[in-house]
Write an enzyme that holds these catalytic residues in place. Structure first.
Site, PDB file in Angstrom:
ATOM      1  N   HIS A   2       0.885  -1.558   0.177  1.00  0.00           N
ATOM      2  CA  HIS A   2       0.160   0.127   0.343  1.00  0.00           C
ATOM      3  C   HIS A   2       1.346   1.331  -0.109  1.00  0.00           C
ATOM      4  O   HIS A   2       1.048   1.904   1.345  1.00  0.00           O
ATOM      5  CB  HIS A   2      -0.792  -0.033   1.007  1.00  0.00           C
ATOM      6  CG  HIS A   2      -2.312   1.526   1.270  1.00  0.00           C
ATOM      7  ND1 HIS A   2      -3.176   1.563   2.016  1.00  0.00           N
ATOM      8  CD2 HIS A   2      -1.638   2.546   1.256  1.00  0.00           C
ATOM      9  CE1 HIS A   2      -4.140   2.129   1.435  1.00  0.00           C
ATOM     10  NE2 HIS A   2      -2.769   3.133   1.029  1.00  0.00           N
ATOM     11  N   HIS A  21       1.641   4.964  -1.626  1.00  0.00           N
ATOM     12  CA  HIS A  21       1.550   6.545  -2.283  1.00  0.00           C
ATOM     13  C   HIS A  21       2.783   7.379  -2.784  1.00  0.00           C
ATOM     14  O   HIS A  21       3.387   7.488  -2.356  1.00  0.00           O
ATOM     15  CB  HIS A  21       0.663   7.826  -1.461  1.00  0.00           C
ATOM     16  CG  HIS A  21      -0.883   7.333  -1.143  1.00  0.00           C
ATOM     17  ND1 HIS A  21      -2.079   7.563  -1.944  1.00  0.00           N
ATOM     18  CD2 HIS A  21      -1.243   6.297  -0.012  1.00  0.00           C
ATOM     19  CE1 HIS A  21      -3.037   6.681  -1.205  1.00  0.00           C
ATOM     20  NE2 HIS A  21      -2.510   6.063  -0.323  1.00  0.00           N
ATOM     21  N   LYS A  64      -9.198  -0.083  -6.143  1.00  0.00           N
ATOM     22  CA  LYS A  64      -9.767   0.437  -4.675  1.00  0.00           C
ATOM     23  C   LYS A  64     -10.776   1.186  -4.961  1.00  0.00           C
ATOM     24  O   LYS A  64     -11.314   2.299  -5.803  1.00  0.00           O
ATOM     25  CB  LYS A  64      -8.133   1.423  -4.871  1.00  0.00           C
ATOM     26  CG  LYS A  64      -8.309   2.246  -3.524  1.00  0.00           C
ATOM     27  CD  LYS A  64      -7.902   1.834  -2.654  1.00  0.00           C
ATOM     28  CE  LYS A  64      -7.114   2.258  -0.490  1.00  0.00           C
ATOM     29  NZ  LYS A  64      -6.975   3.349  -0.555  1.00  0.00           N
ATOM     30  N   HIS A 122     -10.921   1.642   1.955  1.00  0.00           N
ATOM     31  CA  HIS A 122     -10.626   2.088   2.562  1.00  0.00           C
ATOM     32  C   HIS A 122     -11.891   1.946   3.475  1.00  0.00           C
ATOM     33  O   HIS A 122     -12.478   2.683   3.059  1.00  0.00           O
ATOM     34  CB  HIS A 122     -10.168   3.521   1.974  1.00  0.00           C
ATOM     35  CG  HIS A 122      -9.774   4.691   3.362  1.00  0.00           C
ATOM     36  ND1 HIS A 122      -8.786   5.337   3.038  1.00  0.00           N
ATOM     37  CD2 HIS A 122     -10.547   5.684   4.025  1.00  0.00           C
ATOM     38  CE1 HIS A 122      -8.442   6.483   4.210  1.00  0.00           C
ATOM     39  NE2 HIS A 122      -9.886   6.175   4.382  1.00  0.00           N
ATOM     40  N   HIS A 151      -4.773  -0.734   5.872  1.00  0.00           N
ATOM     41  CA  HIS A 151      -4.484   0.417   7.065  1.00  0.00           C
ATOM     42  C   HIS A 151      -5.522   0.240   7.880  1.00  0.00           C
ATOM     43  O   HIS A 151      -5.869   1.459   8.276  1.00  0.00           O
ATOM     44  CB  HIS A 151      -4.707   2.116   6.202  1.00  0.00           C
ATOM     45  CG  HIS A 151      -4.792   2.771   5.461  1.00  0.00           C
ATOM     46  ND1 HIS A 151      -6.394   2.178   5.697  1.00  0.00           N
ATOM     47  CD2 HIS A 151      -5.276   3.158   4.875  1.00  0.00           C
ATOM     48  CE1 HIS A 151      -6.826   3.351   5.595  1.00  0.00           C
ATOM     49  NE2 HIS A 151      -6.606   3.212   4.138  1.00  0.00           N
ATOM     50  N   LEU A 181      -4.918   9.313   7.817  1.00  0.00           N
ATOM     51  CA  LEU A 181      -6.517   8.533   8.103  1.00  0.00           C
ATOM     52  C   LEU A 181      -6.830   7.069   7.350  1.00  0.00           C
ATOM     53  O   LEU A 181      -5.549   6.565   6.752  1.00  0.00           O
ATOM     54  CB  LEU A 181      -7.774   9.334   7.025  1.00  0.00           C
ATOM     55  CG  LEU A 181      -7.878  10.353   7.539  1.00  0.00           C
ATOM     56  CD1 LEU A 181      -8.982  11.161   6.309  1.00  0.00           C
ATOM     57  CD2 LEU A 181      -8.863  10.382   8.435  1.00  0.00           C
ATOM     58  N   ASP A 199       1.577   2.645   3.741  1.00  0.00           N
ATOM     59  CA  ASP A 199       0.914   3.856   3.264  1.00  0.00           C
ATOM     60  C   ASP A 199       1.007   4.917   3.769  1.00  0.00           C
ATOM     61  O   ASP A 199       0.902   5.959   3.737  1.00  0.00           O
ATOM     62  CB  ASP A 199      -1.062   4.158   4.432  1.00  0.00           C
ATOM     63  CG  ASP A 199      -1.927   4.619   4.395  1.00  0.00           C
ATOM     64  OD1 ASP A 199      -1.729   4.784   2.672  1.00  0.00           O
ATOM     65  OD2 ASP A 199      -2.338   5.072   5.062  1.00  0.00           O
ATOM     66  N   HIS A 226       3.176  14.747   1.588  1.00  0.00           N
ATOM     67  CA  HIS A 226       2.830  16.284   1.253  1.00  0.00           C
ATOM     68  C   HIS A 226       3.703  16.589   1.538  1.00  0.00           C
ATOM     69  O   HIS A 226       4.557  16.386   2.319  1.00  0.00           O
ATOM     70  CB  HIS A 226       1.024  15.813   2.354  1.00  0.00           C
ATOM     71  CG  HIS A 226       0.650  15.335   2.091  1.00  0.00           C
ATOM     72  ND1 HIS A 226      -0.789  15.119   1.062  1.00  0.00           N
ATOM     73  CD2 HIS A 226      -0.474  13.768   2.876  1.00  0.00           C
ATOM     74  CE1 HIS A 226      -1.887  14.870   1.194  1.00  0.00           C
ATOM     75  NE2 HIS A 226      -1.250  13.794   2.106  1.00  0.00           N
TER      76      HIS A 226
HETATM   77  C1  NCD Z   1      -3.409   8.741   1.802  1.00  0.00           C
HETATM   78  C2  NCD Z   1      -3.353  10.030   1.099  1.00  0.00           C
HETATM   79  O1  NCD Z   1      -2.437  11.037   1.257  1.00  0.00           O
HETATM   80  O2  NCD Z   1      -3.194   9.468  -0.662  1.00  0.00           O
HETATM   81  N1  NCD Z   1      -3.956   9.573   3.097  1.00  0.00           N
HETATM   82  C3  NCD Z   1      -3.424   9.174   3.841  1.00  0.00           C
HETATM   83  O3  NCD Z   1      -4.164   9.753   5.723  1.00  0.00           O
HETATM   84  N2  NCD Z   1      -3.379   7.700   5.070  1.00  0.00           N
HETATM   85  C4  NCD Z   1      -4.780   8.519   1.483  1.00  0.00           C
HETATM   86  C5  NCD Z   1      -5.530   7.316   1.865  1.00  0.00           C
HETATM   87  O4  NCD Z   1      -4.720   6.146   2.539  1.00  0.00           O
HETATM   88  O5  NCD Z   1      -5.533   7.220   2.668  1.00  0.00           O
HETATM   89 ZN    ZN Z   2      -3.580   5.163   1.077  1.00  0.00          ZN
END
Ligand code: NCD
Ligand code: ZN
Length: 343
Positions: free
Chosen positions: A13, A15, A99, A136, A174, A219, A247, A251
């Site tokens: 998982h 991003h 997803k 999610h 998660h 989250l 996860d 940012h």
């Molecule tokens: C994730 C994101 O920033 O893309 N953020 C997070 O808090 N985990 C999205 C997600 O997996 O919920």
């Molecule tokens: Zn995520």
């Protein structure tokens, strides 16, 4: 010196965003992992095989020459996804799952699914095509307390989905609560879960006590100690239903340290080190390899990786940020010492 060597792991998982952020974060993941399940919540979301293949090329182009890394692509389910889209995706060797984001649940989820029952024909198609569904698992109801949203999702939607589609392989992404662990344990072998480093290492005090700490905000939100202990027990139990999914969700620092900060913890810089700390403290370092390198691959029916990675018991300090100054990303445990180091 104490070391551990494990088969090369996968992050189930992840991003990685795109553009400059992608270029900063991909080398971190590629150093640690052979493969990763890439989340499709870009702006706009990755909804078609064609988009996913372009995104895959962007990721591959950012992998340093000396490293070998395979992105495993996923597609974002929306209210306009069709049964034909599911069939098309299931045929592609590069698409490994769909997803499901409830609309509004998290970062870039505006295009998510507003009416989960309305997509049951799509879930039937996924079950039939044998392509996994990644969920999610949080309700988005404003009236539902943010700390209860995962538990309520399980009761409101997840049980009904698993009852109606017993052959559908699902990853409850998660997981953050004892209830989610219990749900996965009580479900059939096709139901699994990823667990992040932050939910294993921290409880909500890390986020909220002694000042608000935006870099612990993600989250589903970090829960109380009781839940963290249930997650550690699940992750270190040797049960193949629980496997590694960071996860890691980068940012920009400026968007996290803000009046309305973004959700997501960046952990790709030290993912294995963070997990090793958890497993060591639980007296379960012998269970780290299967959690990190076997169970996820087995669930996705991928061959286990060849090659190994080694962690050394050496203290090192996590930098305050990664990336160029105007694109700075603050990592989990910034400026703090970690006890394990990937060599
Ligand atoms: C994730 C994101 O920033 O893309 N953020 C997070 O808090 N985990 C999205 C997600 O997996 O919920
Ligand atoms: Zn995520």
């Amino acid at each position: 010196m104490k070391t551990i060597t494990i088969a090369k792991p996968d992050d189930l998982h992840l991003h990685v965003r795109n553009g400059a952020v992608l270029k900063t974060v991909i080398p971190h993941t590629a150093r640690q992992f052979a493969r990763a399940i890439i989340m499709p919540n870009l702006k706009p979301p990755v909804t078609t095989v064609a988009q996913a293949l372009i995104y895959r090329q962007e990721i591959l182009a950012a992998v340093p020459d000396e490293l070998d890394f395979t992105p495993l692509m996923t597609l974002y389910l929306t209210g306009s996804t069709t049964v034909d889209d599911i069939k098309h995706a299931a045929k592609s060797e590069h698409i490994h799952a769909f997803k499901l984001y409830p609309a509004g649940a998290t970062t870039n989820s505006d295009s998510g699914v507003a009416d989960i029952k309305a997509i049951y024909p799509l879930l039937a198609a996924m079950e039939q095509q044998d392509i996994p569904l990644l969920i999610h698992g949080e309700v988005t109801d404003d009236a539902c307390d943010i700390f209860d949203r995962e538990r309520v999702f399980i009761d409101t939607y997840l049980t009904d989905i698993t009852d109606n589609f017993p052959g559908l392989r699902i990853v409850v992404e998660h997981v953050t609560t004892a209830e989610a662990v219990q749900f996965v344990l009580a479900s059939g072998p096709g139901i699994a879960a990823t667990i992040t480093p932050q939910h294993l290492l921290f409880n909500r005090n890390a986020l909220l006590a002694g000042g608000i700490k935006p870099h612990y905000y993600c989250l589903p939100i970090i829960k109380r100690e009781f839940h963290r202990l249930a997650l550690v027990k699940a992750a270190t139990s040797g049960n193949p239903k629980f496997f590694l999914g960071t996860d890691s969700a980068p940012h920009l620092t400026s968007l996290k340290e803000a009046a309305c900060g973004c959700a997501g913890c960046y952990s790709a810089h030290a993912a294995l080190e963070l997990y090793a700390e958890v497993f060591e403290r639980a007296g379960a370092l012998d269970k780290l390899e299967a959690f990190s390198s076997f169970y996820g691959a087995d669930f996705y029916r991928l061959p286990r990786n060849s090659g190994t990675v080694t962690l050394e018991k050496t203290a090192w300090k996590v930098p305050s940020a990664y990336g160029e100054s105007d694109l700075s990303i603050t990592p989990l445990k910034a400026n703090e010492e970690l006890t394990w180091k990937l060599v």
